[in-house]
Scaffold this active site. Structure first.
Site, PDB file in Angstrom:
ATOM      1  N   LEU A 266     -14.676   5.659  -7.528  1.00 58.19           N
ATOM      2  CA  LEU A 266     -13.394   5.062  -7.207  1.00 58.19           C
ATOM      3  C   LEU A 266     -13.527   3.688  -6.103  1.00 58.19           C
ATOM      4  O   LEU A 266     -14.293   4.043  -5.288  1.00 58.19           O
ATOM      5  CB  LEU A 266     -12.616   6.093  -6.611  1.00 58.19           C
TER       6      LEU A 266
ATOM      7  N   TRP B 295       9.661  11.209   9.140  1.00 61.71           N
ATOM      8  CA  TRP B 295       8.964  12.460   9.037  1.00 61.71           C
ATOM      9  C   TRP B 295       8.619  13.250  10.271  1.00 61.71           C
ATOM     10  O   TRP B 295       9.135  14.261  10.546  1.00 61.71           O
ATOM     11  CB  TRP B 295       7.816  12.524   8.226  1.00 61.71           C
TER      12      TRP B 295
ATOM     13  N   HIS C 134       2.027   9.463  11.762  1.00 61.60           N
ATOM     14  CA  HIS C 134       0.876   8.568  11.089  1.00 61.60           C
ATOM     15  C   HIS C 134      -0.384   9.551  11.218  1.00 61.60           C
ATOM     16  O   HIS C 134      -1.043   9.569  10.174  1.00 61.60           O
ATOM     17  CB  HIS C 134       0.515   7.390  12.278  1.00 61.60           C
TER      18      HIS C 134
ATOM     19  N   ASP D 195       4.805   5.089   2.919  1.00 66.90           N
ATOM     20  CA  ASP D 195       6.119   4.987   4.018  1.00 66.90           C
ATOM     21  C   ASP D 195       6.621   6.290   4.205  1.00 66.90           C
ATOM     22  O   ASP D 195       6.640   7.195   3.345  1.00 66.90           O
ATOM     23  CB  ASP D 195       7.086   3.948   3.108  1.00 66.90           C
TER      24      ASP D 195
ATOM     25  N   ASN E 246       6.266   7.739   7.576  1.00 66.93           N
ATOM     26  CA  ASN E 246       5.691   8.521   8.687  1.00 66.93           C
ATOM     27  C   ASN E 246       6.411   8.693   9.884  1.00 66.93           C
ATOM     28  O   ASN E 246       6.360   9.977  10.446  1.00 66.93           O
ATOM     29  CB  ASN E 246       4.370   7.846   8.971  1.00 66.93           C
TER      30      ASN E 246
HETATM   31  C1  IPE Z   1       5.564  -1.352   4.494  1.00 66.50           C
HETATM   32  O1  IPE Z   1       6.241  -0.381   4.976  1.00 66.50           O
HETATM   33  C2  IPE Z   1       4.128  -1.453   5.160  1.00 66.50           C
HETATM   34  C3  IPE Z   1       3.264  -0.292   5.181  1.00 66.50           C
HETATM   35  C4  IPE Z   1       3.752   0.957   4.349  1.00 66.50           C
HETATM   36  C5  IPE Z   1       1.943  -0.194   5.607  1.00 66.50           C
HETATM   37  P1  IPE Z   1       7.332  -0.806   6.356  1.00 66.50           P
HETATM   38  O2  IPE Z   1       7.949   0.536   6.816  1.00 66.50           O
HETATM   39  O3  IPE Z   1       6.758  -1.552   7.249  1.00 66.50           O
HETATM   40  O4  IPE Z   1       8.468  -1.452   5.625  1.00 66.50           O
HETATM   41  P2  IPE Z   1       9.872  -2.022   5.765  1.00 66.50           P
HETATM   42  O5  IPE Z   1       9.684  -2.518   7.259  1.00 66.50           O
HETATM   43  O6  IPE Z   1      10.614  -0.742   6.014  1.00 66.50           O
HETATM   44  O7  IPE Z   1      10.285  -3.071   4.758  1.00 66.50           O
HETATM   45  C1  IPE Z   2       4.568   3.999   7.089  1.00 65.37           C
HETATM   46  O1  IPE Z   2       5.506   4.815   7.917  1.00 65.37           O
HETATM   47  C2  IPE Z   2       3.343   3.507   7.877  1.00 65.37           C
HETATM   48  C3  IPE Z   2       3.186   2.188   8.304  1.00 65.37           C
HETATM   49  C4  IPE Z   2       4.143   1.209   7.951  1.00 65.37           C
HETATM   50  C5  IPE Z   2       1.982   1.949   9.354  1.00 65.37           C
HETATM   51  P1  IPE Z   2       6.434   3.973   8.797  1.00 65.37           P
HETATM   52  O2  IPE Z   2       5.811   4.031   9.998  1.00 65.37           O
HETATM   53  O3  IPE Z   2       6.879   3.034   8.247  1.00 65.37           O
HETATM   54  O4  IPE Z   2       7.488   5.143   8.866  1.00 65.37           O
HETATM   55  P2  IPE Z   2       9.146   4.872   8.808  1.00 65.37           P
HETATM   56  O5  IPE Z   2       9.492   4.099   7.614  1.00 65.37           O
HETATM   57  O6  IPE Z   2       9.482   4.289   9.814  1.00 65.37           O
HETATM   58  O7  IPE Z   2       9.849   6.297   8.593  1.00 65.37           O
HETATM   59 MG    MG Z   3       8.641   2.155   6.997  1.00 67.25          MG
END
Ligand code: IPE
Ligand code: IPE
Ligand code: MG
Length: 254
Positions: A133, A27, A39, A22, A24
């Site tokens: 793995l 960041w 991403h 989580d 991305n």
């Molecule tokens: C959870 O992250 C799903 C993945 C990392 C793929 P999210 O960013 O979607 O989760 P919430 O919405 O903050 O709970």
């Molecule tokens: C996790 O990073 C990746 C996916 C859920 C695909 P996010 O896209 O949720 O990044 P934030 O949480 O918005 O920073």
């Molecule tokens: Mg997220």
């Protein structure tokens, strides 16, 4: 970094590590960039952590890459993520093979675009013989989807007489989950300072040790993985028993 790795007790590694990758988007925003830039850089972390797990001899690594709920993100981000997925899979298959890594996918993959399903199918076939793995990608995955799906499959098998409801137990349920071939994760890591599970492996994480770090996923590297494992190894996993019982059991073994 070398020092950190040496602090890991190689005799008590978790067999299965699960990661919610989580942060991305944040960041990227912090760098004044588009979310997709985050991403894109997240893939670097995936490479680094997969390699780190393979080097340590971790048996299973599950990466939460896209949740069922993530389909509700703006179309631009979803299609960007899908393109990145297809590109990455195509590029990484030779690397997986070189490192003896077997790819698995869990989730409602029927929701994925045709080209992504095709690339995944090929990658699964091409890495099927590997014995190192096990890399499990959770794609279009959510735990509630998985549990509902399991209930449907069990109901079908009850209907056709394949199983007798009075014999349904935890092992039966486990067999109908998408993770039936894998042991439960012992360690679950979530990056980016969010303290929640977000519909990830709700059943399988029953006794997992949870590790949360503020590091955003694109900054997460082997060194951060080692820190999480060292933290995990310092915990006492009691499974409902008392600390004294565990000590007595350990003494009896020696
Ligand atoms: C959870 O992250 C799903 C993945 C990392 C793929 P999210 O960013 O979607 O989760 P919430 O919405 O903050 O709970
Ligand atoms: C996790 O990073 C990746 C996916 C859920 C695909 P996010 O896209 O949720 O990044 P934030 O949480 O918005 O920073
Ligand atoms: Mg997220």
């Amino acid at each position: 970094m070398q020092g950190l790795k040496e602090k890991i007790d190689m005799q008590s590694l978790p067999r299965h590590i699960a990661i919610i990758m989580d942060g991305n988007g944040r960041w990227a925003k912090e760098k004044g960039q588009d979310r997709l830039y985050g991403h894109f850089h997240g893939v670097e972390s995936v490479r680094n952590i997969v390699e780190g797990c393979a080097e340590l001899g971790i048996e299973y690594l599950t990466l939460y890459a896209f949740s069922t709920e993530n389909w509700d993100r703006p179309e631009y981000e979803v299609s960007g993520l899908m393109e990145l997925l297809v590109d990455t899979i195509r590029k990484e298959v030779p690397v997986l093979n070189k490192n003896n890594i077997k790819l698995h996918v869990i989730g409602d993959t029927g929701m994925l675009p045709e080209n992504a399903r095709k690339a995944l199918g090929e990658a699964l076939d091409e890495t099927a013989q590997n014995t190192g793995l096990n890399l499990i990608m959770a794609l279009s995955y959510s735990s509630r989807w998985e549990l509902v799906n399991a209930v449907k499959l069990i109901a079908e098998d009850v209907k056709t007489g394949k199983i007798d409801p009075s014999y349904i137990n935890q092992d039966t349920l486990q067999k109908y989950l998408t993770t039936s071939q894998f042991p439960d994760p012992e360690l679950m890591i979530r990056t980016s300072g969010e303290y929640r599970i977000s519909n990830f492996l709700l059943y399988q994480l029953a006794y997992a040790e949870l590790y949360f770090t503020n590091t955003r996923w694109p900054d997460f590297r082997k060194k951060n993985l080692y820190e999480a494992i060292i933290d995990f190894q310092g915990r006492e996993r009691r499974f409902g028993k008392t600390s004294d019982q565990l000590k007595q059991e350990a003494a009896a073994l020696h």
